[in-house]
Design a protein around this motif. Structure first.
Motif, short mmCIF file in Angstrom:
data_model
loop_
_atom_site.label_atom_id
_atom_site.label_comp_id
_atom_site.label_asym_id
_atom_site.label_seq_id
_atom_site.Cartn_x
_atom_site.Cartn_y
_atom_site.Cartn_z
N UNK A 169 18.67 8.94 12.21
CA UNK A 169 19.20 9.50 10.97
C UNK A 169 18.19 9.39 9.83
N UNK A 170 17.41 8.28 9.81
CA UNK A 170 16.36 8.14 8.79
C UNK A 170 15.45 9.36 8.78
N UNK A 171 15.01 9.77 9.97
CA UNK A 171 13.97 10.79 10.07
C UNK A 171 14.52 12.20 10.23
N UNK A 172 15.86 12.29 10.37
CA UNK A 172 16.49 13.60 10.41
C UNK A 172 16.94 14.05 9.02
N UNK B 269 0.84 -1.20 0.00
CA UNK B 269 0.00 0.00 0.00
C UNK B 269 0.87 1.25 0.00
N UNK B 270 0.39 2.33 -0.58
CA UNK B 270 1.19 3.53 -0.78
C UNK B 270 1.83 4.04 0.51
N UNK B 271 1.07 4.10 1.61
CA UNK B 271 1.61 4.66 2.85
C UNK B 271 2.56 3.70 3.55
N UNK B 272 2.53 2.42 3.22
CA UNK B 272 3.41 1.44 3.86
C UNK B 272 4.71 1.24 3.09
N UNK B 273 4.88 1.97 1.98
CA UNK B 273 6.09 1.78 1.17
C UNK B 273 7.31 2.36 1.87
N UNK B 274 8.43 1.74 1.61
CA UNK B 274 9.68 2.12 2.27
C UNK B 274 10.28 3.32 1.55
N UNK B 275 10.60 4.36 2.33
CA UNK B 275 11.13 5.60 1.75
C UNK B 275 12.63 5.73 1.89
N UNK B 276 13.22 5.13 2.94
CA UNK B 276 14.66 5.25 3.14
C UNK B 276 15.20 3.90 3.63
N UNK C 140 22.87 6.11 4.05
CA UNK C 140 21.41 6.05 4.05
C UNK C 140 20.92 6.54 2.70
N UNK C 141 20.13 5.72 2.03
CA UNK C 141 19.68 6.02 0.68
C UNK C 141 18.17 6.27 0.66
N UNK C 142 17.77 7.21 -0.17
CA UNK C 142 16.35 7.43 -0.43
C UNK C 142 15.86 6.46 -1.48
N UNK C 143 14.65 6.00 -1.33
CA UNK C 143 14.05 5.08 -2.30
C UNK C 143 13.05 5.88 -3.13
N UNK C 144 13.36 6.03 -4.39
CA UNK C 144 12.49 6.81 -5.27
C UNK C 144 11.30 5.98 -5.72
#
Length: 639
Positions: free
Chosen positions: A593-596, A550-557, A623-627
């Motif tokens: 660090x993820x959220x900073x 689901x869109x909100x459960x997707x991994x961002x970092x 730490x990488x961003x997931x596009x």
């Protein structure tokens, strides 16, 4: 068989009614050694009398530690013959874990496989005040030990034969004193939230679960299993000990952990069980081997795999297979499916199980499409190992099947799965408060799992109830569900996700060293996990997983850990379950660090060696961003 209400009585009954039938085999120096039921009982009898000669009495506790060996199974039954309790412990446990379990259980006798395990126990003897006797199986390297604690298994049995001559009716009297409600097994949980708890299981508990399993699957005396999973895991106790005694099938001990795959293929057992990680590793290995094959073989494998996958999807929808597809499958059976099953050791397998955690739908369907009758099972140590399984023809990657006969299921108002059956445990040893929290007054076991029963009556388990989280906007997400999506990738060994009361989901990933580094030069796990190519590869795999979430459960970092999650470091249990709270605290710097918005974090990680020594691993973790994916993700190469 009305008298066979305890495991020792069942063994004695088998020795009388099918004396010469094979009961157990052990591979030793390349040769399978077979023990009949009569011989099985004789070995247990002599060991039990030897324990009695050493003062072992009703209520005493005996621990076994080592790989799957006949004498370690015999020792457990020997203790039970005398009214004692068997306590199998994990063979790879470090000192601190062993001391806690052995002292908590008040172990007086330990039966160890070999010199390695004996050395481990003797190094702790000053911290084990209840310990009176250490018995070893393998005599190699054991000649120069000067301690009154130590005896060989042969010596114990010799003293047992002498004791039996002087007391000819002793063992039968002790076995006859045993009652179904006597404590038979003290099985320690994996301890995801703290120290392991001792689950008290009676003979009646274990036999109830075994009888329900045997009836549901129509187990036969002609069946065979390979005993290779840890003896401390309740699944091994249920299958290799209790069910083997109940049904009379043959349990087989491999030569060693490193020969399991070869022994599996040579033996060709009819019953196979493995956790999801083994299935995923097998699938990865097959794909890698297919990628390394000649172009013709690779094309044949890929063609018939796609055909089998389409057929399995049609079967799942209860649709008929077209005649051309059936013809293609018949050809594929000859060219691909049967040879693959033979290579895996599944040529005779009729009942094949996965359990302990969800298995990805792709891996699940792959094995089923290749003719492996793979089915999901679900249970817990507190349920004597098993509560539900999928019947033939109803296998589904999304459920764990209906509960067994004699088992009741109820879903609480909070969505927690509750189970009641004769297999429900007696309580936690010396922990009445924990028992009271887990068992209702009317006998329901609070599993701690969140789930529901679907329209077909199949149980669906979503996640651990306490682990279900909410993002800061109130969106609910199941961490284990997301983590399992990640672990479907052959390049990801383990993962843990975060997001409770946070704006998005992030993940710490431990790569699979073998597959992620198959085409790269590297010096260490830390070196490989930091390579840009590996970070890009894992980013692709995370984006692929995100497409199914689901869109909100997707991994961002994401952050790639510089080491594997390790049971010795208390990050995972011996059954490879993440210790969430501990990991969140240990890697708090990464989480922050993820959220900073940081793109790197300095990390000093404490690691523990097998002998208990500790060291610190220092590294800079990227730490990488997931596009977001805007087009289909390219399939990874397994070649």
């Amino acid at each position: 068989m009305t008298d066979a209400t305890t495991l020792p009585r069942l063994l004695r009954h088998n020795a009388q009614t099918m004396a010469e039938r094979p009961a157990l085999r052990e591979k030793n120096r390349g040769i399978w050694q077979t023990y009949s039921w009569a011989r099985y009982y004789e070995e247990v009898r002599d060991a039990a009398l030897g324990l009695a000669a050493h003062g072992f009495r009703r209520g005493d506790k005996l621990a076994v530690i080592g790989d799957n060996r006949p004498r370690l199974y015999w020792a457990q039954l020997a203790a039970q013959c005398l009214g004692g309790v068997a306590v199998p412990v994990y063979q790879d446990s470090i000192a601190a874990e062993l001391v806690h379990v052995l002292n908590h259980a008040e172990i007086s006798v330990i039966v160890a496989e070999d010199q390695e395990q004996v050395d481990k126990i003797l190094s702790l003897k000053d911290r084990l005040p209840a310990l009176k006797l250490v018995v070893y199986d393998d005599p190699r390297g054991m000649r120069r030990y000067a301690t009154g604690l130590l005896e060989s298994f042969d010596e114990v049995q010799d003293s047992g034969r002498a004791f039996g001559t002087a007391n000819p009716a002793y063992l039968d009297r002790e076995i006859d004193k045993g009652a179904p409600d006597d404590l038979a097994l003290l099985n320690y949980t994996s301890g995801t939230t703290g120290n392991p708890k001792g689950v008290m299981l009676s003979h009646a508990n274990l036999l109830s679960a075994a009888e329900a399993f045997a009836a549901a699957e129509h187990l036969r005396g002609s069946d065979e299993i390979l005993c290779y999973l840890p003896m401390a895991w309740i699944g091994d106790s249920l299958l290799s000990l209790v069910l083997a005694l109940l049904v009379g099938f043959v349990a087989n001990c491999p030569e060693g952990p490193e020969t399991v795959q070869r022994d599996l293929r040579e033996l060709g057992p009819t019953i196979i069980i493995a956790p999801p990680r083994i299935w995923e590793n097998l699938l990865t290995s097959l794909r890698v081997r297919a990628g390394d094959a000649t172009p013709l073989k690779r094309r044949l494998f890929e063609f018939f795999q796609r055909l089998a996958d389409r057929a399995e999807l049609l079967r799942a929808e209860d649709k008929k297979l077209p005649p051309a597809m059936r013809l293609g499958l018949a050809l594929g059976e000859f060219l691909v499916y049967a040879p693959v099953r033979d290579q895996l050791g599944f040529r005779r397998a009729r009942l094949v199980y996965t359990g302990g955690a969800p298995l990805g739908p792709d891996a699940f369907r792959f094995f089923r499409s290749f003719g492996v009758n793979l089915k999901q099972v679900w249970g817990a140590t507190e349920l004597s190992g098993l509560a539900s399984l999928q019947p033939d023809g109803e296998a589904n990657p999304d459920t764990v099947g209906p509960v067994l006969a004699g088992t009741e299921v109820r879903i609480s108002r909070e969505g927690e799965v509750l189970i009641r059956s004769n297999g429900v445990f007696q309580g936690y040893y010396k922990q009445p408060e924990a028992t009271e929290e887990t068992l209702t007054v009317d006998g329901w076991y609070r599993t701690g799992d969140s789930g529901y029963v679907d329209e077909r009556g199949h149980l669906v388990v979503i996640d651990r109830a306490k682990d279900v989280g909410k993002l800061d906007d109130g969106t609910t997400f199941a961490p284990q569900f997301v983590e399992n999506k990640l672990k479907f990738s052959p390049f990801i060994g383990e993962a843990i996700v975060f997001g409770h009361q946070r704006p998005f989901v992030a993940a710490i990933v431990a790569i699979d060293l073998g597959t992620a580094g198959s085409n790269l030069a590297y010096t260490s796990f830390q070196d490989l996990s930091g390579k840009p190519e590996v970070r890009e590869l894992i980013g692709t795999e995370v984006r692929r997983a995100n497409q199914t979430l689901p869109a909100r459960a997707r991994i961002r970092r994401i952050a790639l850990l510089n080491k594997e999650f390790d049971a010795d470091d208390a990050e995972i249990t011996r059954t490879r379950k993440i210790r969430r709270r501990f990991v969140a605290e240990k890697y708090a710097a990464v989480v922050e660090a993820f959220y900073a918005g940081a793109h790197a974090v300095e990390l000093a990680t404490e690691i523990t060696y097998e002998d208990g020594r500790k060291a610190t691993l220092n590294a800079t973790i990227a730490i990488d961003d997931v596009e977001e994916v805007r087009q289909p993700v390219r399939e990874p190469s397994y070649a």
